[in-house]
Design an enzyme around this catalytic site. Structure first.
Site, mmCIF file in Angstrom:
data_model
loop_
_atom_site.group_PDB
_atom_site.id
_atom_site.type_symbol
_atom_site.label_atom_id
_atom_site.label_comp_id
_atom_site.label_asym_id
_atom_site.label_seq_id
_atom_site.Cartn_x
_atom_site.Cartn_y
_atom_site.Cartn_z
ATOM 1 N N HIS A 15 1.289 1.006 8.950
ATOM 2 C CA HIS A 15 2.247 1.291 10.031
ATOM 3 C C HIS A 15 1.704 2.420 10.915
ATOM 4 C CE1 HIS A 15 5.516 -1.289 8.811
ATOM 5 N NE2 HIS A 15 5.725 -0.679 7.662
ATOM 6 N N HIS B 119 0.277 0.722 2.571
ATOM 7 C CA HIS B 119 1.278 0.067 3.415
ATOM 8 C C HIS B 119 1.711 0.981 4.581
ATOM 9 C CE1 HIS B 119 4.914 -2.581 3.969
ATOM 10 N NE2 HIS B 119 5.359 -1.464 4.525
ATOM 11 N N GLU B 120 2.149 2.176 4.244
ATOM 12 C CA GLU B 120 2.635 3.091 5.290
ATOM 13 C C GLU B 120 1.501 3.491 6.231
ATOM 14 O OE1 GLU B 120 5.660 3.240 5.777
ATOM 15 O OE2 GLU B 120 6.313 2.449 3.842
HETATM 16 ZN ZN LIG Z 1 6.874 -1.342 5.966
#
Ligand SMILES: [Zn+2]
Length: 698
Positions: free
Chosen positions: A494, A490-491
């Protein structure tokens, strides 16, 4: 007097550190490889002088803009404003990252001192009437200026900042707006403080070993330690903090005690005493409504959502309603399954909210025989990192090379140079995955420097990924949980958003997008993590090197849909409640219990499930920044499920799809309307069906 005190304080600091402005590393561009921050030279005493000088410089730059004898143009006003504050941005970025991941008392003191200076600095800019008049003048000519799409967006953003800050109001209304803002800032802080106190006030104390029936040893040990910390050695103490309460609800065989702790949890801020939040939150909702009206919006939601992808409250309600019916249907089925289990045990009671966790846990064990401990050996941290790098490489052709010659701020940190397939430089990625006392909880992405290329000057991004993952223990390497694997992917998503951005202006680049869009690049990455093909690439046993067996892959997949009715209903109900509180059309204070009951009855919430956050402890919306925004998690999930479908329709690493995602989403930052970007990638607006399927809600 105050001014003199400030100056002499600054002088004392300079004197103590012996630093002249020339020696303060923030006062010039960084002289390091890729101009990353020179961590070995940055000292705590450098921050405040750099903040103050940075603000001073920016105000001077703004003075120059407003005093320009030339008529306002996009270049001499908007671009000039955009390029102001270089020093302030430089120090603010570094301080922001390090105060999150390498903090201490001195850093926290600096943060406290800098915060009011920064908010005043913000006001000094936003309330500068002459500056606003110049921006407005450019804005009014926007159709004849032949701006690029990105320039129009930049103009729009700056103009909106001022308008939403009340720049168009008359003096009387401006005064009222400031009063409202001030009152809201006090009430929201008070709301959060009450919850913090409520969380710490309740304790379930026992000295009776029978009360521990069913609890795992680790939970019992933790409860004994809590008792000791609280001066009750020899007893066991359970609290409302999640790591204490959740296992108690999952495992305790004592139904009456489960009920006790659960009821304490759901009545926080609702006990008609000094910590009661009812009056506070109804006042907050009323003031927000009044402010929205003052600024010309129908409701607070309209005010908030205008900047989001959702645009209007109707669009949020539409999505929530679409998901609600199937989620509720599934939750009702789950409630029946749990009731059957109770009946089979020969117990004579009806399932209640404090039974749900307990029976769900039992059912899960019986059905899937899956525990995280069986999986961990396949998720050595280094292997997972390899996995995520490989996925990015297969999708976008980009490469990650570890660099040991670049300054870093802690020994646990690793630094990677990110390059295109042809070897050209993209940016730098810092990874910092282990917990330590100086780091805040959770996981996040941040930037030491954002990408931009204004005036033809290429500024390359410097991005960080932070986590608090399981550390190596004894002779074992770091073996992380499936939850942590997802978080890492997830990170990293980003991070890709921050790295692969290709925008002219800092203000619009990378993750500078609306809250209900920003989670698309991160959440979509999670989809690759547990795809069988991808697992076989990276999930290798840390001792034998053997790839994860198919049997475990299947179990992982089957268990992923368990209890989804409950999870979705609990979440969606809170999203409805958030929206209901923030679509009040009149600034009227409401009776909280009545309002909440009506809101939840309207959607038909079943009594076995309590809304994830009741109003009196809904911190996200009454204390954090998520008012009328709690929906955004699921909004972004609709996007990521639909976007990932494009890969499923072709192949996991389909080059055309990947290039399109990079070009239309990752590269664009906030330079265009997110729905326009999305449609360019997908050819249509997102459909909700892929998410329903993913969550087993068809
Ligand atoms: Zn997030």
């Amino acid at each position: 007097m105050k001014k003199i005190a400030l100056i002499s304080f600054a002088l004392v600091l300079l004197f103590l550190s012996g630093a002249t402005p020339q020696q303060n590393p923030f006062f010039s561009e960084f002289d390091t490889p890729f101009q990353v921050p020179p961590f070995d030279q940055i000292k705590e005493e450098h921050y405040l002088p750099a903040f103050k000088e940075g603000m001073k410089q920016q105000l001077q730059e703004i003075e120059a803009i407003v005093n320009s004898p030339e008529l306002p143009t996009f270049e001499n006003t908007i671009e000039a404003l955009e390029s102001s504050g270089t020093l302030l941005r430089r120090v603010d970025n570094v301080f922001g990252v390090l105060n999150g991941s390498m903090t201490n008392e001195k850093m926290q003191a600096i943060a406290k001192e800098a915060a009011p200076l920064q908010s005043k600095h913000q006001d000094d800019i936003l309330l500068n009437e002459k500056l606003y008049q110049r921006i407005k003048s450019v804005y009014n000519q926007k159709d004849s200026l032949k701006l690029t799409g990105e320039q129009s967006m930049l103009l729009e953003k700056y103009y909106k900042d001022f308008v939403r800050g009340g720049a168009n109001l008359d003096q009387e209304k401006k005064t009222r707006l400031r009063e409202i803002n001030k009152e809201l800032s006090i009430l929201t802080v008070k709301f959060g403080e009450n919850i913090l106190k409520e969380n710490n006030r309740f304790e379930l104390v026992t000295e009776n070993e029978e009360d521990l029936a069913g609890l795992p040893q680790a939970v019992i040990t933790a409860a004994a330690e809590t008792a000791k910390e609280r001066g009750q050695e020899g007893k066991w103490v359970f609290t409302l903090h999640k790591p204490s309460m959740i296992p108690f609800l999952q495992f305790s065989e004592k139904r009456d005690l489960r009920e006790k702790i659960f009821k304490a949890y759901i009545n926080r801020g609702n006990n008609n005493d000094d910590l009661d939040n009812k009056k506070i939150l109804s006042k907050i909702a009323a003031l927000r409504s009044e402010r929205a009206n003052l600024l010309g919006y129908k409701t607070h939601s309209d005010f908030v959502l205008e900047l989001n992808m959702a645009k209007k409250p109707e669009n949020v309600y539409k999505l929530l309603n679409q998901l609600w019916e199937p989620a509720l249907k599934r939750a009702k089925k789950e409630a029946q399954d749990l009731q059957s289990m109770i009946d089979e045990e020969g117990k004579d009671f009806k399932l209640k909210p404090w039974d749900w966790w307990y029976y769900a846990e039992k059912l899960k064990k019986a059905k899937y025989e899956l525990e995280d401990e069986i999986l961990r050996p396949y998720f050595k941290l280094e292997n997972v990192i390899d996995g995520v790098f490989t996925v990015a490489n297969r999708l976008y052709g980009i490469q990650f090379t570890e660099r040991t010659d670049i300054p870093k701020y802690h020994q646990d940190v690793k630094v990677f140079e990110v390059k295109e397939a042809d070897g050209s430089h993209i940016g730098i990625l810092y990874t910092d995955y282990f917990p330590r006392a100086s780091k805040r909880g959770g996981a996040w992405m941040n930037s030491f420097r954002k990408q931009s290329k204004m005036g033809g000057k290429n500024i390359y991004p410097v991005i960080t990924n932070n986590g608090n993952f399981s550390k190596p223990t004894g002779d074992k390497p770091a073996l992380i949980s499936t939850e942590e694997v997802l978080t890492l992917f997830h990170e990293f998503g980003h991070a890709l958003h921050g790295l692969l951005t290709n925008c002219t202006y800092n203000r619009l680049s990378g993750t500078s997008v609306s809250r209900d869009f920003v989670e698309l690049p991160s959440q979509i990455m999670e989809n690759w993590a547990f795809e069988p093909k991808v697992l076989k690439m990276y999930a290798k046993h840390y001792e034998t090197g053997e790839a994860i067996p198919q049997e475990l892959i299947d179990k992982l997949k089957n268990a992923s849909l368990f209890n989804q009715g409950f999870a979705n209903v609990e979440y969606l109900a809170a999203s409805f409640l958030d929206m209901d509180w923030h679509t009040l059309t009149e600034p009227k204070e409401m009776d909280v219990d009545t309002f909440e009951n009506e809101s939840l009855n309207k959607i038909g919430l079943i009594p076995e499930i309590i809304v994830r956050y009741r109003s009196t402890y809904f911190n996200h919306i009454f204390s954090g920044g998520y008012s009328s925004g709690y929906y955004s998690y699921i909004w972004a999930e609709v996007l990521d499920a639909d976007a990932f479908e494009a890969f499923k329709e072709t192949s996991l690493f389909d080059q055309q799809t990947a290039q399109s995602f990079r070009k239309n989403i990752l590269a664009k930052g906030g330079t265009e309307d997110p729905m326009t970007l999305y449609k360019r990638f997908r050819g249509a607006e997102p459909k909700v069906e892929p998410l329903l399927k993913k969550r087993g809600l068809e």
